[in-house]
Design a protein around this motif. Structure first.
Motif, mmCIF file in Angstrom:
data_model
loop_
_atom_site.group_PDB
_atom_site.id
_atom_site.type_symbol
_atom_site.label_atom_id
_atom_site.label_comp_id
_atom_site.label_asym_id
_atom_site.label_seq_id
_atom_site.Cartn_x
_atom_site.Cartn_y
_atom_site.Cartn_z
ATOM 1 N N VAL A 273 0.834 -1.208 0.000
ATOM 2 C CA VAL A 273 0.000 0.000 0.000
ATOM 3 C C VAL A 273 0.869 1.259 0.000
ATOM 4 O O VAL A 273 0.348 2.369 0.052
ATOM 5 N N PHE A 274 2.196 1.075 -0.019
ATOM 6 C CA PHE A 274 3.129 2.188 -0.171
ATOM 7 C C PHE A 274 3.608 2.234 -1.619
ATOM 8 O O PHE A 274 3.500 1.260 -2.359
ATOM 9 N N GLN A 275 4.176 3.365 -1.992
ATOM 10 C CA GLN A 275 4.822 3.539 -3.274
ATOM 11 C C GLN A 275 6.161 4.221 -3.045
ATOM 12 O O GLN A 275 6.339 4.948 -2.057
ATOM 13 N N PRO A 276 7.126 4.024 -3.950
ATOM 14 C CA PRO A 276 8.425 4.678 -3.767
ATOM 15 C C PRO A 276 8.338 6.176 -4.063
ATOM 16 O O PRO A 276 7.560 6.621 -4.915
ATOM 17 N N THR A 277 9.118 6.947 -3.318
ATOM 18 C CA THR A 277 9.250 8.385 -3.567
ATOM 19 C C THR A 277 10.734 8.712 -3.657
ATOM 20 O O THR A 277 11.582 7.822 -3.525
ATOM 21 N N GLY A 278 11.030 9.977 -3.822
ATOM 22 C CA GLY A 278 12.430 10.369 -3.945
ATOM 23 C C GLY A 278 13.235 10.145 -2.686
ATOM 24 O O GLY A 278 14.452 9.960 -2.742
ATOM 25 N N ASN A 279 12.582 10.150 -1.527
ATOM 26 C CA ASN A 279 13.335 10.010 -0.270
ATOM 27 C C ASN A 279 12.729 8.962 0.658
ATOM 28 O O ASN A 279 12.773 9.104 1.874
ATOM 29 N N GLY A 280 12.134 7.922 0.066
ATOM 30 C CA GLY A 280 11.571 6.872 0.909
ATOM 31 C C GLY A 280 10.343 6.251 0.285
ATOM 32 O O GLY A 280 10.288 5.998 -0.928
ATOM 33 N N GLU A 281 9.334 6.007 1.111
ATOM 34 C CA GLU A 281 8.091 5.382 0.666
ATOM 35 C C GLU A 281 6.916 6.108 1.303
ATOM 36 O O GLU A 281 7.039 6.660 2.395
ATOM 37 N N ARG A 282 5.755 6.073 0.635
ATOM 38 C CA ARG A 282 4.568 6.715 1.155
ATOM 39 C C ARG A 282 3.325 6.077 0.540
ATOM 40 O O ARG A 282 3.406 5.378 -0.474
ATOM 41 N N THR A 283 2.183 6.310 1.158
ATOM 42 C CA THR A 283 0.924 5.848 0.593
ATOM 43 C C THR A 283 0.614 6.666 -0.661
ATOM 44 O O THR A 283 1.144 7.752 -0.858
ATOM 45 N N PRO A 284 -0.275 6.163 -1.547
ATOM 46 C CA PRO A 284 -0.463 6.785 -2.869
ATOM 47 C C PRO A 284 -0.814 8.270 -2.799
ATOM 48 O O PRO A 284 -1.622 8.696 -1.974
ATOM 49 N N TYR A 285 -0.240 9.025 -3.731
ATOM 50 C CA TYR A 285 -0.421 10.474 -3.787
ATOM 51 C C TYR A 285 -1.769 10.851 -4.375
ATOM 52 O O TYR A 285 -2.318 11.909 -4.060
ATOM 53 N N ASP A 286 -2.328 9.980 -5.226
ATOM 54 C CA ASP A 286 -3.523 10.350 -5.977
ATOM 55 C C ASP A 286 -4.776 9.605 -5.517
ATOM 56 O O ASP A 286 -5.779 9.560 -6.224
ATOM 57 N N ARG A 287 -4.717 9.007 -4.311
ATOM 58 C CA ARG A 287 -5.879 8.293 -3.777
ATOM 59 C C ARG A 287 -6.103 8.643 -2.318
ATOM 60 O O ARG A 287 -5.145 8.943 -1.588
ATOM 61 N N LEU A 288 -7.357 8.591 -1.904
ATOM 62 C CA LEU A 288 -7.675 8.760 -0.494
ATOM 63 C C LEU A 288 -7.258 7.505 0.264
ATOM 64 O O LEU A 288 -7.559 6.374 -0.153
ATOM 65 N N LEU A 289 -6.581 7.684 1.377
ATOM 66 C CA LEU A 289 -6.037 6.556 2.124
ATOM 67 C C LEU A 289 -7.135 5.629 2.625
ATOM 68 O O LEU A 289 -6.951 4.404 2.688
ATOM 69 N N VAL A 290 -8.287 6.182 2.986
ATOM 70 C CA VAL A 290 -9.409 5.345 3.415
ATOM 71 C C VAL A 290 -9.750 4.327 2.335
ATOM 72 O O VAL A 290 -9.993 3.141 2.617
ATOM 73 N N ASP A 291 -9.760 4.753 1.085
ATOM 74 C CA ASP A 291 -10.107 3.854 -0.006
ATOM 75 C C ASP A 291 -9.018 2.814 -0.241
ATOM 76 O O ASP A 291 -9.310 1.649 -0.554
ATOM 77 N N VAL A 292 -7.776 3.214 -0.081
ATOM 78 C CA VAL A 292 -6.660 2.278 -0.268
ATOM 79 C C VAL A 292 -6.783 1.107 0.715
ATOM 80 O O VAL A 292 -6.676 -0.069 0.329
ATOM 81 N N ILE A 293 -7.001 1.431 1.992
ATOM 82 C CA ILE A 293 -7.086 0.382 3.012
ATOM 83 C C ILE A 293 -8.382 -0.422 2.858
ATOM 84 O O ILE A 293 -8.382 -1.656 2.986
ATOM 85 N N HIS A 294 -9.488 0.270 2.563
ATOM 86 C CA HIS A 294 -10.767 -0.418 2.397
ATOM 87 C C HIS A 294 -10.683 -1.445 1.265
ATOM 88 O O HIS A 294 -11.086 -2.613 1.416
ATOM 89 N N GLN A 295 -10.151 -1.031 0.136
ATOM 90 C CA GLN A 295 -10.072 -1.924 -1.007
ATOM 91 C C GLN A 295 -9.123 -3.095 -0.729
ATOM 92 O O GLN A 295 -9.403 -4.244 -1.118
ATOM 93 N N ALA A 296 -8.027 -2.832 -0.026
ATOM 94 C CA ALA A 296 -7.058 -3.893 0.269
ATOM 95 C C ALA A 296 -7.661 -4.956 1.181
ATOM 96 O O ALA A 296 -7.481 -6.164 0.944
ATOM 97 N N VAL A 297 -8.372 -4.542 2.216
ATOM 98 C CA VAL A 297 -8.955 -5.506 3.155
ATOM 99 C C VAL A 297 -10.108 -6.260 2.500
ATOM 100 O O VAL A 297 -10.251 -7.480 2.684
ATOM 101 N N ARG A 298 -10.906 -5.555 1.730
ATOM 102 C CA ARG A 298 -12.009 -6.222 1.037
ATOM 103 C C ARG A 298 -11.472 -7.283 0.072
ATOM 104 O O ARG A 298 -12.045 -8.374 -0.060
ATOM 105 N N ARG A 299 -10.361 -6.993 -0.580
ATOM 106 C CA ARG A 299 -9.752 -7.964 -1.501
ATOM 107 C C ARG A 299 -9.282 -9.207 -0.737
ATOM 108 O O ARG A 299 -9.430 -10.333 -1.218
ATOM 109 N N ILE A 300 -8.735 -9.006 0.461
ATOM 110 C CA ILE A 300 -8.256 -10.137 1.264
ATOM 111 C C ILE A 300 -9.402 -11.042 1.684
ATOM 112 O O ILE A 300 -9.344 -12.264 1.532
ATOM 113 N N LYS A 301 -10.478 -10.437 2.194
ATOM 114 C CA LYS A 301 -11.523 -11.214 2.858
ATOM 115 C C LYS A 301 -12.737 -11.520 1.985
ATOM 116 O O LYS A 301 -13.433 -12.508 2.233
#
Length: 842
Positions: A354-382
């Protein structure tokens, strides 16, 4: 509406005449225009006016227990509430302490025209001393406590942390657009939501902005957009907040974009073994999931042990050298601290990046709401994603070693916290969430210079640091989503295998023991003063260094050189090797170790059950058994007693506030996981699992060892009750299922009748979704209740109608001092031929 004052204080409230003088001006324009359909648009045209379809703020001294029901009965759409503090005034003050800040609550509701007419009618009755209509008498209590009533305005929509974030972004890149989140008032009606989005989109276009992402999660009442706004328009918002988005009625908050980051770290490690034994699994189905950065899959410590699910194809853009955080967390979950040489877990670990590479490390996606990132990831798992089946349906543990650096907890549950609460209940998974790292400088009270601090004794330094942390508690709060009620929040204990007792010059160890939170671990409490973080796991013995000296000493945690104090884990090699190992620290690392501990408990339970759940428990209750047992082995160290005598306030009746402050730092303590897994002759642990409905109870009969009948012996009873509660985001109670455990016999806790003082209070432990308590006894007691201790699990529904039963798990341990010579385990086991549980509605 029944009212509750703050802590039994005697609060002076204004007379009806004074209330009329204060509040009448708020209603004046409304009362003139509400009955004229042609002129009512004048109200909506003025953002400061109380108007139909506009959020109304009721600021109330104390708290009102049933505002939710009263507001809905009047025709208001209830929007939420939160605690707040109010300065004393001529109208409201504590009669014993006139300068004391008053505790209160802010209630939010949205009226239609008819609801406003009703509100005005009730106000007119109150101010003239008339009797309230039938069913409306509770509004007299609200009006008597009303500090202010006003429209939700620009000062509410742009919180101080948003102002600071905007200013930082403009300073960093003065000409670049600013990306941020717009939280909209959630409406159940889909058409109203569409209208609100249309108005937002038009407002953005008029200011030269654009919509990047939009997400609705009805289950948590979440409607939000990620937007870009030109720098000039953001400056206009800051300089003149009465224009644009700040006055848009559909907007609840403007917030900085929710982001979790993992900055790149220095390389201070070395190559480990070139290869280790191939994994031998008891099952190829993972039970633990890691939502994090993409790990180095062919690292010697990880090869063959991961099930990486990468639907976005991030591997193609993720340089191996930047895959730090996911590699470290996966290593700690699978192997623990590498310096300890523990056996790897016997199942693969599911990993969803759920992270992506950046120039100085890693971070959650720049172009998505974090709530949706986590929601979609958990829904995919279960549950699966689209037409695809669930990716890892057996997962019961989800590791979130991440925190939203822009969302420190401040009374209001964050959307991401609400999401975790919902997902826990919906899918029956236990989230283990990091408390967050606070690396800000810390003023040290009582010390002016670094030299003075160095010359002090370790004990005096420790007391000074504890006192300073307590003084700064409002600035060092949990980072979202650590306040989630159904999750276990993990803080970092002041422990690391790399620490050998010595530190480089200019560094000082702030604490004398390793069983307290380290200095970067974010502090509780959580939402509604829930004990958070619940548990502490090793997160590095973090030293401090000086940043200011002279008038007052200020220190900060050392953020480099973890080789001296951290935990050893796999890491990408700067030279491309696949066996590089280095040191890490912080609450992320602590959370990974907590997930490993929960996995070990899972494995122990399954081994004893022959690979499947015991007949008395179901797969749905497995994560709850893990939750209960994780907390079951925790207790405060002797530092809890030290802080209880050191923190204020002292004196009769002051222990509640004092021990809440201790719990901010210690939670329930550092758990002894091996104690939970292992059996000993002088201790027996019993597990129960079931489900319970609102306004009912279940009785448990806990058999005691026969050898204790009439015998004087030091003994202890530890009880831990855990559950997942459904949540009602629109109810002031929020948590819909409030479970509790209490003694049911006539003689109550007759065999362990003394509650340990060195633990969170009996008021604190019932606020969340885990209830943990330790009691002791020593006097000889003749058996009653046929040698059983009777315990009752009960359930209330404090936040609306609880439609169905709530699953729960219960752990009960009874222990006798080794010197007593009583075979507790065998004697209790023999008595278990009779079933422990006797279901009984109360």
């Amino acid at each position: 509406m029944r009212g509750r004052g703050g802590g039994g204080a005697s609060i002076s409230r204004p007379s009806r005449d004074r209330q009329r003088e204060r509040i009448d001006p708020r209603f004046e324009r409304l009362s003139r225009l509400i009955d004229d359909p042609q002129r009512i648009l004048e109200l909506t045209g003025d953002p400061a006016s109380i108007a139909p379809e506009r959020a109304i703020v009721f600021e109330v001294e104390g708290a009102l227990e049933d505002f939710y029901a009263q507001a809905r009965a009047l025709g208001f759409e209830y929007l939420g509430d939160y605690e707040d503090d109010f300065d004393p005034s001529d109208d409201f003050f504590d009669e014993d302490h006139p300068d004391k800040i008053l505790g209160g609550r802010v209630y939010l509701a949205m009226p239609d025209v008819q609801a406003l007419r009703e509100l005005l009618s009730l106000w007119n009755r109150f101010k003239t001393g008339q009797r309230m209509p039938n069913g409306r008498g509770a509004w007299r209590e609200l009006f008597s406590r009303l500090i202010d009533v006003r429209a939700w305005g620009p000062q509410d929509r742009i919180p101080l942390e948003t102002v600071r974030a905007f200013e930082e972004e403009l300073e960093r890149d003065p000409g670049a657009p600013v990306r941020f989140e717009v939280e909209l008032w959630f409406h159940s009606n889909e058409a109203r939501r569409a209208q609100a989005l249309d108005r937002l989109t038009a407002e953005l276009a008029g200011a030269g902005g654009s919509l990047i992402d939009h997400v609705v999660v009805p289950e948590i009442h979440y409607d939000a957009a990620l937007v870009d706004l030109p720098a000039a328009s953001v400056r206009d918002l800051l300089d003149n907040p009465d224009v644009g988005l700040a006055r848009a009625d559909e907007v609840m908050f403007l917030r900085p974009q929710s982001v979790a980051r993992a900055p790149a770290s220095e390389n201070d490690g070395e190559d480990g073994p070139a290869a280790i034994d191939a994994p031998v699994f008891v099952s190829n189905e993972p039970v633990a999931a890691l939502l994090d950065g993409l790990p180095v899959e062919n690292h010697a410590r990880l090869a063959g042990r991961l099930r990486v699910d990468d639907p976005e194809g991030l591997a193609a853009i993720y340089p191996v050298a930047q895959r730090e955080h996911g590699t470290e967390m996966a290593s700690l979950i699978l192997h623990g601290d590498l310096n300890h040489g523990e056996a790897p877990l016997p199942r693969p670990l599911y990993v969803r990046p759920v992270f992506q590479p950046t120039g100085n490390g890693e971070r959650t996606p720049y172009d998505r709401l974090l709530v949706d990132v986590i929601h979609q990831a958990v829904r995919r798992i279960k549950a699966g994603d689209g037409d695809e089946p669930a990716a890892a349906p057996q997962v019961v543990l989800i590791n979130l070693s991440l925190a939203d650096e822009k969302r420190p907890f401040a009374r209001i549950m964050s959307p991401l916290g609400r999401l975790l609460d919902y997902l826990s209940w919906r899918y029956g998974v236990l989230f283990l969430v990091s408390a967050g790292n606070i690396t800000d400088r810390l003023p040290i009270d009582g010390y002016a210079t670094w030299g003075d601090f160095e010359d002090a004794t370790p004990e005096d330094r420790e007391r000074a640091v504890f006192a300073s942390l307590n003084a700064q508690k409002s600035q060092r709060t949990l980072l979202s989503p650590a306040e989630a009620m159904n999750a276990l929040t993990i803080g970092a204990a002041h422990a690391g295998s790399a620490f050998n007792g010595t530190l480089a010059a200019g560094r000082i160890d702030p604490f004398t023991t390793d069983d307290v939170a380290n200095i970067i671990s974010a502090m509780g409490l959580g939402f509604k003063k829930v004990v958070k973080p619940e548990l502490l796991f090793s997160g590095g013995r973090a030293p401090v260094t000086m940043v200011a000296s002279g008038e007052q000493l200020e220190v900060r945690p050392v953020n480099a050189g973890a080789r001296q104090f951290g935990l050893k884990a796999a890491k990408p090699s700067p030279a491309g090797a696949t066996n590089y190992e280095d040191f890490t620290w912080g609450t992320s690392a602590a959370t990974a170790l907590a997930t490993r501990a929960a996995h070990r408990i899972h494995d122990a339970l399954m081994d004893r059950a022959g690979g499947s759940m015991h007949a008395d428990a179901t797969i749905d209750q497995l994560p709850l058994l893990l939750k209960a047992l994780m907390v079951h082995g925790a207790r405060w160290s002797n530092k809890g007693a030290m802080l209880d005598g050191f923190f204020g306030p002292q004196g009769q009746g002051s222990h509640l506030a004092r021990r809440d402050d201790i719990a901010r730092i210690l939670g329930y303590g550092v758990p002894d996981i091996q104690r939970v897994i292992d059996c000993t002759e002088n201790r027996a642990t019993l597990l129960g699992a079931g489900s319970i409905s609102a306004d009912s109870a279940v009785l448990y009969r806990i058999p005691l060892p026969d050898g204790l009948d009439g015998v004087r012996a030091l003994r202890s009873l530890t009880t831990t009750l855990a559950w997942f509660s459904p949540m009602n985001p629109r109810h002031q109670g929020y948590r819909m299922a409030a479970l509790d455990i209490s003694a049911a016999g006539d003689d109550r806790y007759w065999m362990a009748d003394s509650r340990d003082s060195a633990q969170p209070t009996d008021k604190a432990i019932v606020r969340g979704t885990v209830c943990h308590e330790r009691r002791t006894g020593e006097d000889a007691r003749v058996f009653v209740d046929d040698g059983h201790l009777l315990l009752r699990v009960s359930c209330r529904a404090p936040a609306g109608v609880l439609a169905g039963p709530v699953p729960y798990a219960l752990a009960v341990s009874f222990e006798v001092a080794v010197g007593a010579g009583i075979q507790v385990y065998e004697q209790v086991r023999a008595r278990l031929a009779v079933p422990v549980r006797a279901g009984a509605p109360s």
